[in-house]
Design a protein around this motif. Structure first.
Motif, mmCIF file in Angstrom:
data_model
loop_
_atom_site.group_PDB
_atom_site.id
_atom_site.type_symbol
_atom_site.label_atom_id
_atom_site.label_comp_id
_atom_site.label_asym_id
_atom_site.label_seq_id
_atom_site.Cartn_x
_atom_site.Cartn_y
_atom_site.Cartn_z
ATOM 1 N N ASN A 145 0.816 -1.206 0.000
ATOM 2 C CA ASN A 145 0.000 0.000 0.000
ATOM 3 C C ASN A 145 0.852 1.259 0.000
ATOM 4 O O ASN A 145 0.592 2.213 -0.728
ATOM 5 C CB ASN A 145 -0.835 0.007 1.278
ATOM 6 C CG ASN A 145 -2.279 0.105 0.971
ATOM 7 O OD1 ASN A 145 -2.666 1.000 0.218
ATOM 8 N ND2 ASN A 145 -3.078 -0.788 1.515
ATOM 9 N N LEU A 146 1.844 1.232 0.829
ATOM 10 C CA LEU A 146 2.728 2.371 0.934
ATOM 11 C C LEU A 146 3.486 2.564 -0.384
ATOM 12 O O LEU A 146 3.676 3.689 -0.854
ATOM 13 C CB LEU A 146 3.708 2.158 2.088
ATOM 14 C CG LEU A 146 4.401 3.381 2.629
ATOM 15 C CD1 LEU A 146 3.386 4.376 3.171
ATOM 16 C CD2 LEU A 146 5.374 2.995 3.732
ATOM 17 N N ALA A 147 3.890 1.444 -0.946
ATOM 18 C CA ALA A 147 4.596 1.515 -2.227
ATOM 19 C C ALA A 147 3.686 2.132 -3.283
ATOM 20 O O ALA A 147 4.103 2.978 -4.076
ATOM 21 C CB ALA A 147 5.047 0.121 -2.650
ATOM 22 N N ASN A 148 2.428 1.711 -3.276
ATOM 23 C CA ASN A 148 1.470 2.288 -4.214
ATOM 24 C C ASN A 148 1.331 3.786 -4.009
ATOM 25 O O ASN A 148 1.248 4.557 -4.970
ATOM 26 C CB ASN A 148 0.106 1.621 -4.043
ATOM 27 C CG ASN A 148 0.015 0.339 -4.836
ATOM 28 O OD1 ASN A 148 0.578 0.242 -5.932
ATOM 29 N ND2 ASN A 148 -0.665 -0.650 -4.290
ATOM 30 N N LEU A 149 1.281 4.146 -2.757
ATOM 31 C CA LEU A 149 1.125 5.561 -2.429
ATOM 32 C C LEU A 149 2.274 6.372 -3.025
ATOM 33 O O LEU A 149 2.063 7.418 -3.634
ATOM 34 C CB LEU A 149 1.082 5.720 -0.911
ATOM 35 C CG LEU A 149 0.806 7.106 -0.369
ATOM 36 C CD1 LEU A 149 -0.537 7.600 -0.860
ATOM 37 C CD2 LEU A 149 0.815 7.091 1.151
ATOM 38 N N PHE A 150 3.458 5.858 -2.856
ATOM 39 C CA PHE A 150 4.599 6.604 -3.363
ATOM 40 C C PHE A 150 4.734 6.503 -4.876
ATOM 41 O O PHE A 150 5.432 7.307 -5.486
ATOM 42 C CB PHE A 150 5.880 6.174 -2.655
ATOM 43 C CG PHE A 150 6.104 6.952 -1.392
ATOM 44 C CD1 PHE A 150 6.638 8.228 -1.431
ATOM 45 C CD2 PHE A 150 5.732 6.436 -0.164
ATOM 46 C CE1 PHE A 150 6.811 8.969 -0.278
ATOM 47 C CE2 PHE A 150 5.905 7.166 0.998
ATOM 48 C CZ PHE A 150 6.447 8.440 0.942
ATOM 49 N N SER A 151 4.068 5.527 -5.448
ATOM 50 C CA SER A 151 4.068 5.491 -6.903
ATOM 51 C C SER A 151 3.322 6.696 -7.458
ATOM 52 O O SER A 151 3.559 7.128 -8.588
ATOM 53 C CB SER A 151 3.419 4.204 -7.404
ATOM 54 O OG SER A 151 4.153 3.097 -6.946
ATOM 55 N N ALA A 152 2.405 7.213 -6.638
ATOM 56 C CA ALA A 152 1.665 8.400 -7.071
ATOM 57 C C ALA A 152 2.565 9.632 -7.067
ATOM 58 O O ALA A 152 2.278 10.619 -7.742
ATOM 59 C CB ALA A 152 0.454 8.624 -6.168
ATOM 60 N N VAL A 153 3.614 9.553 -6.289
ATOM 61 C CA VAL A 153 4.581 10.650 -6.295
ATOM 62 C C VAL A 153 5.509 10.403 -7.470
ATOM 63 O O VAL A 153 6.591 9.887 -7.333
ATOM 64 C CB VAL A 153 5.399 10.673 -4.984
ATOM 65 C CG1 VAL A 153 6.336 11.851 -4.941
ATOM 66 C CG2 VAL A 153 4.480 10.719 -3.792
ATOM 67 N N ASP A 154 5.016 10.744 -8.635
ATOM 68 C CA ASP A 154 5.784 10.396 -9.826
ATOM 69 C C ASP A 154 6.868 11.434 -10.100
ATOM 70 O O ASP A 154 7.060 12.383 -9.343
ATOM 71 C CB ASP A 154 4.862 10.232 -11.029
ATOM 72 C CG ASP A 154 4.039 11.487 -11.261
ATOM 73 O OD1 ASP A 154 4.322 12.510 -10.594
ATOM 74 O OD2 ASP A 154 3.121 11.445 -12.075
ATOM 75 N N GLU A 155 7.541 11.212 -11.203
ATOM 76 C CA GLU A 155 8.651 12.092 -11.544
ATOM 77 C C GLU A 155 8.220 13.548 -11.642
ATOM 78 O O GLU A 155 8.935 14.452 -11.211
ATOM 79 C CB GLU A 155 9.285 11.663 -12.879
ATOM 80 C CG GLU A 155 10.456 10.723 -12.727
ATOM 81 C CD GLU A 155 10.037 9.281 -12.433
ATOM 82 O OE1 GLU A 155 10.412 8.413 -13.192
ATOM 83 O OE2 GLU A 155 9.317 9.035 -11.437
ATOM 84 N N SER A 156 7.024 13.748 -12.200
ATOM 85 C CA SER A 156 6.603 15.140 -12.368
ATOM 86 C C SER A 156 6.342 15.805 -11.022
ATOM 87 O O SER A 156 6.604 16.989 -10.844
ATOM 88 C CB SER A 156 5.364 15.222 -13.269
ATOM 89 O OG SER A 156 4.452 14.230 -12.938
ATOM 90 N N PHE A 157 5.858 15.005 -10.100
ATOM 91 C CA PHE A 157 5.651 15.557 -8.758
ATOM 92 C C PHE A 157 6.995 15.992 -8.159
ATOM 93 O O PHE A 157 7.152 17.102 -7.666
ATOM 94 C CB PHE A 157 4.996 14.511 -7.858
ATOM 95 C CG PHE A 157 4.581 15.030 -6.498
ATOM 96 C CD1 PHE A 157 3.255 15.303 -6.217
ATOM 97 C CD2 PHE A 157 5.519 15.254 -5.500
ATOM 98 C CE1 PHE A 157 2.859 15.772 -4.972
ATOM 99 C CE2 PHE A 157 5.145 15.733 -4.254
ATOM 100 C CZ PHE A 157 3.807 15.991 -3.989
ATOM 101 N N VAL A 158 7.930 15.077 -8.243
ATOM 102 C CA VAL A 158 9.241 15.366 -7.654
ATOM 103 C C VAL A 158 9.878 16.575 -8.324
ATOM 104 O O VAL A 158 10.403 17.470 -7.652
ATOM 105 C CB VAL A 158 10.168 14.132 -7.759
ATOM 106 C CG1 VAL A 158 11.573 14.477 -7.283
ATOM 107 C CG2 VAL A 158 9.615 12.990 -6.929
#
Length: 718
Positions: free
Chosen positions: A445-458
DNA sequence: ATCCTCGGATCGTAAAAGAT
DNA sequence: TCTTTTACGATCCGAGGATT
């Protein structure tokens, strides 16, 4: 010959005292001692695969001058649960496919796959490399991280190798590949030819076993996983000096703490292996295993800090975390750890990162995180294809490790405004087939959550994304993704520790995204993606609902990362409240209360006042109601937590109304948009770090402020 | 010559599958 | 429910490599 001799041998030993667990011997026969007496071999004999006389100490151990012990508990025999059915099902399916209407006779199929006995038997690498398309179709799901691979049971990926190997009856390879349900909990790695391991060194498949047992490097399969290493770099000739080391039994209490409080967020090592006392009595930990253990202990000690009582430092007068970290670095200098890369060294670097991160030594922390990532890249852990060449158990451990690095890198990169290197390019670890599906569900779940923090977010967060791309629609999508990504599993079923991690992290990311929007002047939009002024209050409410009832230790086990997130959230909330100075609306009052609770939590994090609290309080100077807050915080020591947890969370009725009774001036938004505070997570860090921050936001131009006016009016009249 | 490792034969036990 | 089959863990022989 074997049997007769065996029985004779058994008879020879029939006079010996019964084996520790043997009570069936006498029932076996009426024939004095000829019985195939179920013997109990000691741990060492079992490992050495030699006859053990079951004495204490046994003759073999005496002869070899090694410590004799019978610590390894026997495993449960017999078929495991659904395994048989699963394997049979998988085999039948393959068989059906192979002999289907369009298929040529089975032997032809087999011939293609080099099954035929007349064919030279392929070595492991040949087998792995010669997968038919059909076989690969079993695996394709694993190559697509965009679908939820965690829902795929392991065994679906098994037939590929299994089908190729099954006909080799009696070959160890069969044993290896036909065991899809891994005994994670038992710590048994059983990598086929290596499978008869059992001793303490039933190490985690994260190659700790390999580290411990040199002989494993001679296995071609394993050597393949470790590029350029057919065998251990630590030859037995140049045995490491252990004279300066900490005694091995130092580690266990800290490892126990790790498993109790931190394993849920870092499920990357095998519990039964590292909690096995006999593991720490060998007196021969390899250098990198020693490094790993010291690093883990240092990270555990500092991360848990004063949350719970810890064992006395191995060296009185020296803090345990420093001691362990120092030991780790000292030991690392005794060998070339760049040459001996393995998952173990990745974890060593990772825990060093955690150690330095918790000490706010960010240069070192980033260095070691990058080191672990580099190491992971060297082992091709960012390449899905590499996992298929691995033993399935090992591959699962590595997936976990990869995703742990991924999560950590994303979180830390956002906090420190760094680039990221890892991508969501490999399948997530399996959940339902793991030793603890609930726990793994949380991790995934946590991994999924951080997948939402994609390159464009960063990159947007770093300020390197064109602001034109950072529009409201994009932000709305991102915000939405944050909410959907973590809903795959019912959070209520997770452990408290994980629930906190996922919940707080999600709201924290929401806060960041919101700040991103504000700093790009999106506050006056349509409210999409939460681009409303009261959104941080709503987020804070959710956070308070999550952390309010949480047990202190569950919150504390996340270390400084949790403090940072909470203080980021509180800081953003404080900014918003500050900008609405004088406002007496319900929203503002609620916001104040949430802030209060968050500050209360921060005042007791990990057994002491968070280092983020004072700067946060300083920042709030001038905030109306702040006086009350500081009074609240002046509770007697030990009561703060109670205070914070017992505080009733006021029900924030859907979009609080009335919202801000804003007679506030346009300068409020000007303040919000100003670079001063917003978009500055981790803002309360030492001076030099300010230089690393981007000027994340801009001051609104006057013509923009004019545009804002109607929105402000509409809000204030609601 | 001796020591050491480990593939694999063999066995006992427990779970699954089949028979009644 | 009872019996048979199957899976799997445990033991340890002995071939062959490594070391002395």
């Amino acid at each position: 010959m074997g049997l007769a001799e065996k029985e004779m041998a058994a008879e020879t030993h029939a006079q010996e005292p019964p084996a520790p667990t043997s009570n069936t011997a006498k029932a076996c026969n009426g024939f004095s001692g000829v019985a195939k007496q179920p013997r109990r071999a000691c741990d060492c004999c079992r490992k050495r695969k030699i006859r053990c006389d079951a004495q204490e100490p046994c003759g073999q151990c005496m002869k070899a001058s090694i410590r004799c012990a019978y610590l390894q508990p026997p495993k449960k025999k017999g078929p495991k649960g659904l395994r048989s059915a699963r394997v049979l099902h998988a085999l039948r399916k393959i068989d059906d496919t192979a002999s289907g209407p369009s298929a040529s006779p089975a032997h032809a199929q087999f011939g293609d796959w080099q099954w035929g006995p007349q064919e030279p038997r392929p070595g492991p690498s040949d087998v792995y490399d010669s997968q038919s398309q059909e076989i690969q179709s079993y695996n394709h799901v694993y190559q697509r991280p965009d679908i939820a691979p965690s829902t795929q049971p392991y065994f679906q990926s098994i037939p590929s190798v299994m089908s190729v190997r099954m006909p080799q009856q009696g070959q160890s390879a069969v044993k290896l590949e036909s065991r899809p349900d891994y005994s994670w909990s038992s710590g048994r790695t059983d990598t086929g030819s290596l499978g008869s391991e059992s001793i303490p060194q039933v190490l985690s498949p994260t190659s700790s076993e390999a580290m411990h047992d040199f002989s494993r490097y001679q296995d071609p399969g394993l050597a393949k996983c470790m590029p350029d290493r057919g065998r251990s770099p630590f030859s037995k000739d140049d045995r490491w000096s252990t004279s300066r080391r900490l005694p091995e039994d130092t580690f266990l209490p800290y490892v126990q703490l790790f498993f109790t409080h931190m394993f849920a967020i870092m499920p990357v090592i095998d519990r039964s292996t590292f909690l096995d006392t006999s593991f720490y009595t060998t007196g021969a930990l390899s250098p990198d295993m020693y490094c790993f253990l010291t690093a883990l202990c240092s990270a555990t000690t500092v991360q848990l800090d004063d949350s719970i009582p810890q064992p006395q430092s191995p060296q009185p007068g020296k803090k345990a975390d420093h001691l362990f970290a120092e030991e780790c670095l000292r030991e690392r200098r005794t060998f070339d750890h760049a040459e001996t890369m393995s998952p173990l060294s990745i974890m060593t670097s990772f825990f060093l990162f955690a150690y330095y991160g918790n000490h706010e030594k960010h240069f070192q922390a980033w260095h070691y995180l990058q080191e672990s990532i580099t190491c992971a890249e060297n082992l091709e852990m960012d390449d899905e294809a590499s996992y298929e060449k691995l033993d399935p158990v090992e591959s699962q451990w590595r997936r976990r490790l990869y995703w742990l690095l991924f999560i950590t890198e994303r979180a830390y990169a956002v906090q420190r405004r760094k680039h990221t290197r890892l991508h969501a390019s490999v399948a997530l670890p399996a959940v339902f087939e793991s030793e603890d599906p609930q726990l793994l569900a949380g991790f995934v779940n946590l991994a999924n959550l951080f997948s939402a923090v994609d390159e464009s977010f960063v990159s947007a967060w770093r300020g390197s994304r064109r602001s034109s791309l950072c529009d409201e629609a994009w932000l709305a999508r991102t915000q939405k993704q944050l909410d959907t990504s973590a809903h795959a599993a019912n959070l209520g079923e997770l452990t408290e520790t994980q629930h906190l991690d996922i919940g707080v992290t999600r709201e924290w990311l929401h806060v960041l995204a919101w700040q991103l929007g504000v700093s790009n002047g999106l506050i006056w939009g349509q409210g999409e993606g939460g681009m409303r002024l009261d959104y941080p209050v709503e987020l804070a409410r959710k956070v308070v609902e999550i952390v309010g009832p949480a047990k202190a230790i569950a919150l504390d086990s996340h270390g400084i990362g949790m403090e940072q997130k909470l203080s980021d959230i509180a800081g953003c909330l404080a900014d918003v409240l500050k900008c609405t100075a004088g406002d007496t609306s319900a929203t503002f009052q609620e916001g104040k209360q949430y802030l209060n609770i968050l500050l209360g939590k921060l005042s007791t994090m990990r057994g002491k006042e968070s280092r983020y609290l004072t700067p946060l309080l300083a920042k709030m100077e001038g905030l109306p109601g702040y006086e009350a807050i500081s009074e609240d915080l002046a509770l007697p020591t030990g009561m703060e937590d109670e205070y914070a947890t017992n505080l009733q969370v006021p029900a924030l009725t859907t979009p609080a109304s009335p919202r801000w009774s804003m007679n506030q001036s346009v300068s409020m938004l000007r303040t919000l948009s100003f670079t001063g505070t917003l978009g500055m997570p981790g803002i309360y860090v030492p001076e030099e770090d300010w230089t690393q921050r981007r000027p994340s936001a801009r001051v609104l131009e006057d013509h923009e402020l004019e545009l804002l006016q109607p929105w402000l009016n509409s809000v204030s009249t609601q």
